[in-house]
Design an enzyme around this catalytic site. Structure first.
Site, PDB file in Angstrom:
ATOM      1  N   TYR A  88      14.603  29.647 -82.391  1.00 52.86           N
ATOM      2  CA  TYR A  88      15.961  29.452 -81.892  1.00 52.86           C
ATOM      3  C   TYR A  88      16.950  29.443 -83.051  1.00 52.86           C
ATOM      4  O   TYR A  88      16.573  29.375 -84.217  1.00 52.86           O
ATOM      5  CB  TYR A  88      16.049  28.139 -81.100  1.00 52.86           C
ATOM      6  CG  TYR A  88      17.264  28.018 -80.227  1.00 52.86           C
ATOM      7  CD1 TYR A  88      17.499  28.916 -79.199  1.00 52.86           C
ATOM      8  CD2 TYR A  88      18.183  26.983 -80.425  1.00 52.86           C
ATOM      9  CE1 TYR A  88      18.620  28.805 -78.387  1.00 52.86           C
ATOM     10  CE2 TYR A  88      19.301  26.856 -79.620  1.00 52.86           C
ATOM     11  CZ  TYR A  88      19.521  27.779 -78.606  1.00 52.86           C
ATOM     12  OH  TYR A  88      20.638  27.661 -77.807  1.00 52.86           O
ATOM     13  N   ARG A 213      14.163  41.284 -61.703  1.00 50.16           N
ATOM     14  CA  ARG A 213      13.057  42.122 -62.173  1.00 50.16           C
ATOM     15  C   ARG A 213      11.837  42.088 -61.259  1.00 50.16           C
ATOM     16  O   ARG A 213      10.790  42.630 -61.609  1.00 50.16           O
ATOM     17  CB  ARG A 213      12.662  41.707 -63.600  1.00 50.16           C
ATOM     18  CG  ARG A 213      13.761  41.970 -64.621  1.00 50.16           C
ATOM     19  CD  ARG A 213      13.294  41.736 -66.043  1.00 50.16           C
ATOM     20  NE  ARG A 213      13.177  40.320 -66.353  1.00 50.16           N
ATOM     21  CZ  ARG A 213      12.715  39.836 -67.507  1.00 50.16           C
ATOM     22  NH1 ARG A 213      12.291  40.669 -68.448  1.00 50.16           N
ATOM     23  NH2 ARG A 213      12.660  38.531 -67.715  1.00 50.16           N
ATOM     24  N   TYR A 277      23.973  36.883 -73.526  1.00 54.00           N
ATOM     25  CA  TYR A 277      23.681  35.473 -73.828  1.00 54.00           C
ATOM     26  C   TYR A 277      22.187  35.188 -73.941  1.00 54.00           C
ATOM     27  O   TYR A 277      21.766  34.029 -74.070  1.00 54.00           O
ATOM     28  CB  TYR A 277      24.325  34.550 -72.793  1.00 54.00           C
ATOM     29  CG  TYR A 277      23.690  34.536 -71.417  1.00 54.00           C
ATOM     30  CD1 TYR A 277      22.832  33.504 -71.044  1.00 54.00           C
ATOM     31  CD2 TYR A 277      23.974  35.521 -70.488  1.00 54.00           C
ATOM     32  CE1 TYR A 277      22.268  33.468 -69.775  1.00 54.00           C
ATOM     33  CE2 TYR A 277      23.411  35.503 -69.218  1.00 54.00           C
ATOM     34  CZ  TYR A 277      22.557  34.466 -68.866  1.00 54.00           C
ATOM     35  OH  TYR A 277      21.997  34.428 -67.609  1.00 54.00           O
ATOM     36  N   PHE A 302      27.694  35.366 -76.300  1.00 56.88           N
ATOM     37  CA  PHE A 302      28.068  34.004 -75.900  1.00 56.88           C
ATOM     38  C   PHE A 302      26.958  33.032 -76.249  1.00 56.88           C
ATOM     39  O   PHE A 302      25.791  33.250 -75.922  1.00 56.88           O
ATOM     40  CB  PHE A 302      28.340  33.914 -74.391  1.00 56.88           C
ATOM     41  CG  PHE A 302      28.646  32.510 -73.948  1.00 56.88           C
ATOM     42  CD1 PHE A 302      29.917  31.980 -74.119  1.00 56.88           C
ATOM     43  CD2 PHE A 302      27.653  31.706 -73.401  1.00 56.88           C
ATOM     44  CE1 PHE A 302      30.193  30.674 -73.742  1.00 56.88           C
ATOM     45  CE2 PHE A 302      27.919  30.400 -73.008  1.00 56.88           C
ATOM     46  CZ  PHE A 302      29.196  29.883 -73.185  1.00 56.88           C
ATOM     47  N   LEU A 304      26.708  28.695 -76.138  1.00 57.15           N
ATOM     48  CA  LEU A 304      27.443  27.492 -75.767  1.00 57.15           C
ATOM     49  C   LEU A 304      27.723  26.597 -76.973  1.00 57.15           C
ATOM     50  O   LEU A 304      28.813  26.023 -77.096  1.00 57.15           O
ATOM     51  CB  LEU A 304      26.673  26.720 -74.698  1.00 57.15           C
ATOM     52  CG  LEU A 304      27.390  25.498 -74.119  1.00 57.15           C
ATOM     53  CD1 LEU A 304      28.682  25.895 -73.430  1.00 57.15           C
ATOM     54  CD2 LEU A 304      26.472  24.758 -73.139  1.00 57.15           C
ATOM     55  N   LYS A 360      14.228  25.315 -61.838  1.00 60.64           N
ATOM     56  CA  LYS A 360      14.105  24.596 -63.101  1.00 60.64           C
ATOM     57  C   LYS A 360      12.977  23.567 -63.030  1.00 60.64           C
ATOM     58  O   LYS A 360      12.713  22.953 -61.990  1.00 60.64           O
ATOM     59  CB  LYS A 360      15.433  23.892 -63.403  1.00 60.64           C
ATOM     60  CG  LYS A 360      15.535  23.276 -64.785  1.00 60.64           C
ATOM     61  CD  LYS A 360      15.547  24.309 -65.877  1.00 60.64           C
ATOM     62  CE  LYS A 360      16.792  25.138 -65.886  1.00 60.64           C
ATOM     63  NZ  LYS A 360      16.831  26.092 -67.020  1.00 60.64           N
TER      64      LYS A 360
END
Length: 368
Positions: A88, A213, A277, A302, A304, A360
């Protein structure tokens, strides 16, 4: 909304650096809070299911200006898994407790705290949320309005307030001034961010081409307010043109990268903007420069965290001021796939990394 302090906003920006968290074996333990508490920690980068550990410690006594918050629910985001794996944009300081956001309930306050009360629900924005309790300065939490006796569904939805819906709102409104009746196209439409984009666009009268997808997702996306659901593939550009009756599309939003990014760019009208993003496919993007030159396609990125670094405080307050009421009212929600306790973190991250989910994965410390 006047519930936001500079400290709490910075806590969200610096979410990878937990603040004054609950475990502290060198701190005094108050008699009434001597129970053993669990938290997740990793000391090396790698496969989350292999490097994450569940640890226990006793709760410590509060210091001046601190509150103790019981974590009610906290989500697992792809960015959390990428960060644990060392893939990351921000590297954590090790050892580290993961977690970007969540919702909790105040269970103890120090004498100096006057704006938070025992029983009050708050948003967790200081990082390190994969745990039973958080102890931190009171300004590190965003107070929520009186929720009465909220349902478990509302608690779960509030736990996902600070990252995905905010990202969706900003990508929808920051790059192109979309009008009622305009079209946008976005990939990963079945993701949490994708679901929020659909709902926010619907509320504004903006039509959505929702690219996924795999089969079997259309019913859910249409129920959220989607107008068209298409399966990604070599003929995607033609499908989009047919579905929109060749209406120029001003905004594309992509989380996949690779050929999907290229197809979304090719589907835009002259002067259109494509916002990237994520790169879920893990594949690089190819783009013909002629599209930039002759079609005037604009490519934007983008992130955050970057927005939090650069946006004015009034912009941050306005964004949260739009999102929180929508979540509380139920006008904005995300699918929940499954729930795990802190002790089940390995199973939780394995599930969160699986393809084919439609929601989630949440960590619910009490298992409620």
């Amino acid at each position: 909304m006047k519930i936001f302090s500079i400290v709490s906003i910075l806590a969200l920006v610096l979410g990878t650096a937990p603040v004054a968290l609950g475990e502290d074996s060198n701190s005094a333990t108050s008699p009434e809070d001597s129970s053993s508490l669990k938290y997740v920690e990793f000391s090396q980068m790698g496969n989350p299911a292999e490097v994450l550990e569940v640890k226990e410690d006793n709760a410590r006594a509060l210091q001046s200006g601190e509150v103790r918050v019981k974590v009610l629910a906290t989500p697992i985001h792809p960015s959390n898994l990428l960060q644990i794996a060392g893939m990351y944009g921000i590297a954590p300081v090790l050892p580290s407790t993961p977690g970007s956001e969540g919702v909790g309930q105040v269970i103890e306050t120090s004498a100096e705290v006057t704006h938070l009360a025992v029983g009050q629900r708050v948003l967790l924005v200081g990082g390190g949320t994969w745990r039973d309790q958080i102890v931190a300065p009171a300004a590190s939490f965003i107070p929520l309005p009186d929720l009465g006796t909220p349902s478990s569904e509302m608690i779960e939805q509030l736990s996902m307030t600070a990252v995905n819906p905010l990202s969706a709102l900003l990508m929808l409104t920051s790059f192109v001034d979309l009008k009622e009746g305009d079209w946008l196209v976005h990939s990963a439409a079945n993701s949490a961010v994708g679901g929020y984009i659909i709902q926010l666009a619907k509320q504004r009268g903006v039509k959505t081409v929702n690219v996924v997808r795999r089969e079997g997702l259309a019913e859910d996306l249409m129920s959220k307010g989607g107008d068209v659901v298409l399966i990604d593939g070599p003929d995607l550009v033609a499908q989009i043109a047919s579905a929109t009756d060749n209406t120029p599309i001003a905004l594309g939003i992509d989380a996949v990268g690779g050929k999907t990014f290229t197809r979304l760019a090719q589907s835009l009208g002259d002067g259109g903007t494509l916002v990237s993003y994520g790169v879920m496919s893990g594949k690089p993007v190819t783009l013909n420069p002629a599209m930039l030159i002759f079609n005037d396609i604009r490519i934007r990125g983008f992130w955050l965290s970057k927005w939090f670094e650069t946006a004015a405080m009034t912009e941050k307050q306005a964004a949260f001021g739009q999102i929180i009421p929508l979540v509380i009212s139920g006008a904005l929600k995300a699918n929940v796939d499954s729930r795990f306790t802190v002790s089940e973190i390995k199973q939780a991250v394995e599930r969160a990394a699986q393809s084919g989910r439609n929601g989630k994965v949440l960590i619910v410390p009490d298992g409620q």
